[in-house]
Design a protein around this motif. Structure first.
Motif, mmCIF file in Angstrom:
data_model
loop_
_atom_site.group_PDB
_atom_site.id
_atom_site.type_symbol
_atom_site.label_atom_id
_atom_site.label_comp_id
_atom_site.label_asym_id
_atom_site.label_seq_id
_atom_site.Cartn_x
_atom_site.Cartn_y
_atom_site.Cartn_z
ATOM 1 N N TYR A 140 8.249 0.151 7.185
ATOM 2 C CA TYR A 140 7.734 0.998 6.113
ATOM 3 C C TYR A 140 8.774 1.972 5.580
ATOM 4 O O TYR A 140 8.933 2.137 4.355
ATOM 5 C CB TYR A 140 6.517 1.776 6.613
ATOM 6 C CG TYR A 140 5.966 2.730 5.579
ATOM 7 C CD1 TYR A 140 5.239 2.275 4.479
ATOM 8 C CD2 TYR A 140 6.222 4.100 5.679
ATOM 9 C CE1 TYR A 140 4.760 3.141 3.524
ATOM 10 C CE2 TYR A 140 5.743 4.979 4.723
ATOM 11 C CZ TYR A 140 5.016 4.502 3.652
ATOM 12 O OH TYR A 140 4.552 5.373 2.705
ATOM 13 N N TYR A 175 8.022 -9.488 -1.450
ATOM 14 C CA TYR A 175 6.749 -9.657 -0.746
ATOM 15 C C TYR A 175 6.498 -8.499 0.218
ATOM 16 O O TYR A 175 5.378 -7.980 0.319
ATOM 17 C CB TYR A 175 6.761 -10.995 0.007
ATOM 18 C CG TYR A 175 5.598 -11.162 0.955
ATOM 19 C CD1 TYR A 175 4.294 -11.338 0.485
ATOM 20 C CD2 TYR A 175 5.795 -11.144 2.337
ATOM 21 C CE1 TYR A 175 3.226 -11.495 1.347
ATOM 22 C CE2 TYR A 175 4.738 -11.289 3.216
ATOM 23 C CZ TYR A 175 3.458 -11.463 2.721
ATOM 24 O OH TYR A 175 2.403 -11.595 3.579
ATOM 25 N N ASN A 176 7.540 -8.098 0.927
ATOM 26 C CA ASN A 176 7.389 -6.969 1.845
ATOM 27 C C ASN A 176 7.130 -5.663 1.092
ATOM 28 O O ASN A 176 6.331 -4.820 1.524
ATOM 29 C CB ASN A 176 8.640 -6.826 2.711
ATOM 30 C CG ASN A 176 8.797 -7.965 3.704
ATOM 31 O OD1 ASN A 176 7.811 -8.595 4.093
ATOM 32 N ND2 ASN A 176 10.032 -8.260 4.100
ATOM 33 N N GLN A 179 3.467 -4.731 -0.459
ATOM 34 C CA GLN A 179 2.365 -4.328 0.419
ATOM 35 C C GLN A 179 1.927 -2.895 0.099
ATOM 36 O O GLN A 179 0.807 -2.499 0.401
ATOM 37 C CB GLN A 179 2.798 -4.418 1.894
ATOM 38 C CG GLN A 179 3.353 -5.769 2.325
ATOM 39 C CD GLN A 179 2.358 -6.905 2.214
ATOM 40 O OE1 GLN A 179 1.170 -6.721 2.476
ATOM 41 N NE2 GLN A 179 2.829 -8.074 1.793
ATOM 42 N N ASP A 180 2.848 -2.135 -0.530
ATOM 43 C CA ASP A 180 2.543 -0.761 -0.916
ATOM 44 C C ASP A 180 2.065 -0.746 -2.373
ATOM 45 O O ASP A 180 2.657 -1.396 -3.246
ATOM 46 C CB ASP A 180 3.800 0.099 -0.756
ATOM 47 C CG ASP A 180 3.539 1.555 -1.073
ATOM 48 O OD1 ASP A 180 2.862 2.222 -0.288
ATOM 49 O OD2 ASP A 180 4.011 1.999 -2.130
ATOM 50 N N THR A 214 3.237 -13.629 -2.244
ATOM 51 C CA THR A 214 3.433 -12.427 -3.067
ATOM 52 C C THR A 214 2.342 -12.325 -4.126
ATOM 53 O O THR A 214 1.783 -11.248 -4.359
ATOM 54 C CB THR A 214 4.817 -12.470 -3.740
ATOM 55 O OG1 THR A 214 5.818 -12.608 -2.734
ATOM 56 C CG2 THR A 214 5.077 -11.201 -4.518
ATOM 57 N N VAL A 217 -0.907 -11.049 -2.760
ATOM 58 C CA VAL A 217 -0.997 -9.596 -2.552
ATOM 59 C C VAL A 217 -1.178 -8.867 -3.878
ATOM 60 O O VAL A 217 -2.051 -8.011 -4.014
ATOM 61 C CB VAL A 217 0.273 -9.082 -1.830
ATOM 62 C CG1 VAL A 217 0.245 -7.561 -1.721
ATOM 63 C CG2 VAL A 217 0.378 -9.699 -0.448
#
Length: 866
Positions: A140, A175-176, A179-180, A214, A217
């Motif tokens: 994060y 993609y990571n 998430q936010d 992706t 999400v």
């Protein structure tokens, strides 16, 4: 010719270092070389470290221990392109190590790495810089740094890179990041959907998979779904599902479609292009459990919208879901049950599932998988809500036994859902009786003791629905179900308190259960709840009133009102006014207290060792009913004034010659008249006082300590009950019954008292003498011969209840109390058509005994009356 002489070479300058070739086999030596000012040495050292780091995680840890990371960070901005490229390659490899990630965050190298994504840089630098960011973005804190340093925009640009590794690393990092939610919002601004959709055409499955993940999400946001629809993204997804060679992507494609189906416009577009039918057919015919599961999940998500449910129903989605219920995979069964739960909001779907889906759901309710049981119970709960036909279908399908067993499930959701189905069923009396026959009250004990508020709430609601008859309440009481129910009243959860109060209101319908609830402290808790503005509710107030109906002494003390349905029984006492929340001592404790200057406690008790005499020939009547003669005479006089059908009339004697009641009492009256002829007025009063003193020891209830305590007896009140039952009950006119009873009560309490002489009526002294004689503050109502408003009103109500005259008892201010009765307007008798509601009258027991005052304006009439 002379011989040639070889020319000697010139010696090197003295200030130049001769070239030195070094071969090192130690990583520590190469790490030291990272501080060299020479580009060639730096480039070679970086290349050697890169090869060393590629060999495994241990080598990465070694480089970290040797301190290679910090000098390498400085090389990211080196002027030499080769040095900079090699250093970037090293960080791409090293960033997979968690300890290296931590150090890189501390050294704040994100800006330098993102700078390597510039368009003018080599593809190799793009590859390893994006790899470094992909590894770092898994945590994060690093995500925040990448986003804040502006890394998202160059990563999106690199999605169009010709190099597949750059694309893979870039989409993985994106993609990571997404998430936010902040990153997702920025992604919309940067118009990232088209380049991500282009990746679906890639020949590399990993790139396609990351692109779908992706999209899965970002399409959680409505704006992104709209962008995907406008970019023809749904067509790409449908094509993937239609292509068997891309079966490894079907699960993720379904996840994206599930999000898209939540959007009404997208749903309509899919339906119009035939994509919805293809989707349902694909889900129904697929042999891959995960695909079926995700298809059902897609339907579940979309079905939360009313318009979507309508479209699904038109496409006969119910058939697909019933088919999925038969899957061998538990995950598919769960997803299908959840989809059915969502579709139940559509009445047509609910009807379809009632005919075809309920048997399968009941079978799933018997599954060994707790999650399957929970999902099927939820579907049944939604299907049976406000649908008696489905509730009956569930019962006919052997669902009651399965639902009762589900109450002992290990999952709170399964318990709560099963309880909800039972509640829905219990609305129908035949089903409720069937549920009760399955020992449901015992099965509810565990849910009532649960720590989960949802389970507590649903269990209490089930109690309220099933405890509708005496047998069920007795079973609940005997199985110990009242204790946890009372404890739920203390819950801080509003719904739990409300449903527990509801159940309490239902359970308080019979005397034994109400008494047990009071013993467990339910009444005290309810009074505490109702004193709180935030915690009280309509059910808590109703439950309190229901319990108070079985504790009339407390009800009258707190509320100052007893309705016509509140029948005064033996043991009821008037303590006087108390504030809400104040505890009222039991009668036994009050009786054992020494007399004080507090207000006398008036007791109603017709239980006595003395039995009413069948005739005057019974000598025991001379003691127990010494005052019955004068009472009979007064009743006769009052009754004759109104009708010939009253007590002692010739008509009555002729009509009931076989009963012997009137004949016996007339003999008693003759005997009394003969005894009075030889007495003066003063002598008669003296005899009365002696009788009171003689009765007093019996009233105090003195007895040996070995015997069970009994409330003080009241032979005089027994006489009153006997006399009014014999003389007033046969009167056919309710109004006349009220008038005669009012005169009777007034005579027993000191007769008519004119308003101007009320202050001369020394009733206080009389009451004080009784308290002194009884050595107690508790005074049986029959012993009071001089009574005012509140004495007479209580006696009138107690006697009226014994002979079925409906009246209320109302407490006023300053010792006032009165009785209200409802009578039909005499002038309306015989009129055809709807009759007006009965009118309310106040019964005068003091100034003009027997008079009825019509109650129009309560304040004005009471002022005139009192």
């Amino acid at each position: 010719m002379g011989k040639k002489i070889k020319k000697e070479s010139e010696p090197p300058p003295k200030d130049v270092f001769d070239p030195l070739t070094i071969e090192s086999k130690k990583a520590a030596t190469v790490v030291l070389m990272l501080n060299s000012p020479e580009e060639e040495i730096l480039a070679k050292a970086c290349e050697a470290i890169y090869r060393f780091a590629l060999k495994g995680e241990e080598n990465k840890a070694t480089l970290l221990e040797l301190g290679a990371v910090e000098p390498l960070t400085k090389l990211l901005n080196h002027e030499d392109k080769i040095v900079r490229r090699n250093a970037t390659m090293i960080f791409g490899i090293l960033a997979s190590n968690n300890d290296v990630k931590k150090l890189l965050r501390e050294l704040d190298v994100m800006t330098s790495v993102i700078a390597q994504l510039a368009a003018e840089e080599e593809v190799v630098i793009h590859e390893f810089a994006s790899l470094c960011l992909a590894n770092m973005s898994a945590e994060y804190t690093s995500k925040v740094q990448i986003f804040e340093q502006g890394g998202l925009e160059p990563l999106i640009r690199l999605l169009s890179s010709p190099d597949p590794d750059v694309k893979k690393n870039s989409i993985e990092c994106i993609y990571n990041l997404v998430q936010d939610f902040q990153c997702r919002a920025t992604l919309q601004e940067l118009n990232a959907i088209p380049p991500i959709l282009d990746l679906l055409k890639s020949e590399y499955p990993i790139i396609q998979l990351l692109a779908l993940k992706t999209l899965g999400v970002i399409t959680n946001d409505k704006e992104c779904r709209a962008m995907l629809r406008d970019s023809q993204g749904v067509d790409h997804l449908i094509k993937i599902l239609e292509t068997k060679e891309l079966s490894d992507l079907h699960i993720e494609a379904l996840s994206v479609l599930a999000n898209c189906l939540e959007d009404m416009d997208t749903m309509v577009m899919i339906q119009q292009t035939g994509g919805l039918k293809k989707l349902l057919s694909f889900a129904e015919n697929s042999t891959i459990p995960d695909i079926q599961k995700n298809a059902a999940r897609a339907i579940t998500k979309a079905a939360y919208d009313p318009e979507n449910r309508k479209l699904f129903h038109e496409q006969e989605v119910e058939k697909c879901l019933v088919t999925l219920l038969g899957s061998e995979n538990d995950g598919t069964k769960i997803a299908a049950s959840q989809a059915i739960s969502a579709m139940c909001e559509n009445s047509g779907s609910k009807e379809f599932f009632g005919n075809q889906g309920i048997p399968q759901l009941i079978q799933l309710l018997k599954s060994n998988n707790e999650e399957v049981r929970e999902a099927s119970a939820l579907a049944l709960a939604n299907l049976t809500t406000c649908n008696p036909a489905n509730a009956s279908a569930a019962a006919e399908g052997d669902g009651i036994d399965a639902l009762i067993n589900a109450l002992s499930s290990k999952r709170d959701g399964a318990i709560a859902n099963a309880a909800m189905v039972l509640t829905n069923m219990a609305v129908q009396e035949p089903l409720r009786l069937s549920i009760q026959s399955h020992d449901v009250m015992h099965a509810l004990l565990s849910p009532l003791h649960s720590a989960n508020t949802v389970v507590q709430s649903k269990a209490a609601l089930t109690v309220a629905a099933t405890a509708c008859d005496v047998e069920a309440r007795t079973e609940l009481r005997n199985s110990g179900g009242l204790e946890p129910l009372v404890e739920l009243l203390r819950s801080k959860n509003d719904e739990v308190r409300r449903h527990a109060s509801w159940a309490m209101m239902v359970c308080a319908s019979d005397e034994p259960t109400a008494a047990e609830l009071c013993r467990l402290g339910a009444l005290d808790i309810l009074e505490e709840i109702n004193l709180s503005v935030s915690r009280k509710n309509k059910f808590s107030e109703a439950a309190r009133n229901k319990l108070l109906n079985h504790h009339l002494s407390l009800k009258y003390s707190q509320t100052g009102y007893l309705s016509s349905s509140n029948i005064i029984t033996d043991g009821v006492y008037d303590y006087g006014r108390i504030n809400p929340g104040t505890k009222l001592l039991p009668l036994k404790d009050l009786c054992l207290q020494e007399p004080s200057d507090q207000r006398a406690i008036l007791l109603v008790n017709s239980k006595s060792d003395v039995s009413p005499p069948p005739s005057t020939e019974d000598k025991s009547s001379d003691i127990g009913y010494g005052r019955s003669i004068s009472s009979s005479s007064s009743l006769r006089r009052a009754s004759k004034e109104k009708t010939n059908a009253g007590f002692g009339s010739p008509t009555e004697e002729k009509s009931e010659p076989t009963s012997g009641r009137n004949t016996a009492l007339s003999k008693s009256a003759t005997k009394e008249k003969g005894s009075r002829k030889g007495r003066g007025k003063k002598e008669e009063e003296k005899v009365k006082e002696e009788e009171e003193v003689a009765v007093a020891p019996k009233v105090t209830g003195e007895e040996s300590p070995d015997k069970e305590w009994l409330p003080p007896s009241d032979p005089d009140f027994c006489v009153y009950v006997y006399e009014v039952t014999r003389s007033i009950l046969p009167i056919t006119s309710i109004k006349e019954q009220i008038e005669v009873l009012a005169k009777y009560v007034a005579e027993k309490m000191g007769g008519k008292i004119p308003k101007e002489k009320l202050h001369d009526f020394s009733w206080e002294l009389h009451i004080s003498e009784l308290k002194f004689q009884l050595k107690s503050n508790v005074v049986p109502i029959g012993l009071i011969k001089k009574g005012i408003f509140y004495h007479r009103a209580l006696l009138f109500k107690a006697l009226a209840d014994r002979i079925g005259i409906g009246c209320s008892l109302v407490r006023g201010e300053y010792g006032r109390a009165w009785n209200e009765v409802k009578l039909m307007n005499e002038s309306r008798k015989g009129v055809i058509g709807a009759l007006p509601p009965p009118e309310t009258y106040i019964v005068d027991l003091m100034f003009h005994p027997g008079a009825l005052i019509k109650l129009r304006s309560r304040e004005a009439d009471l002022y005139r009356f009192l």
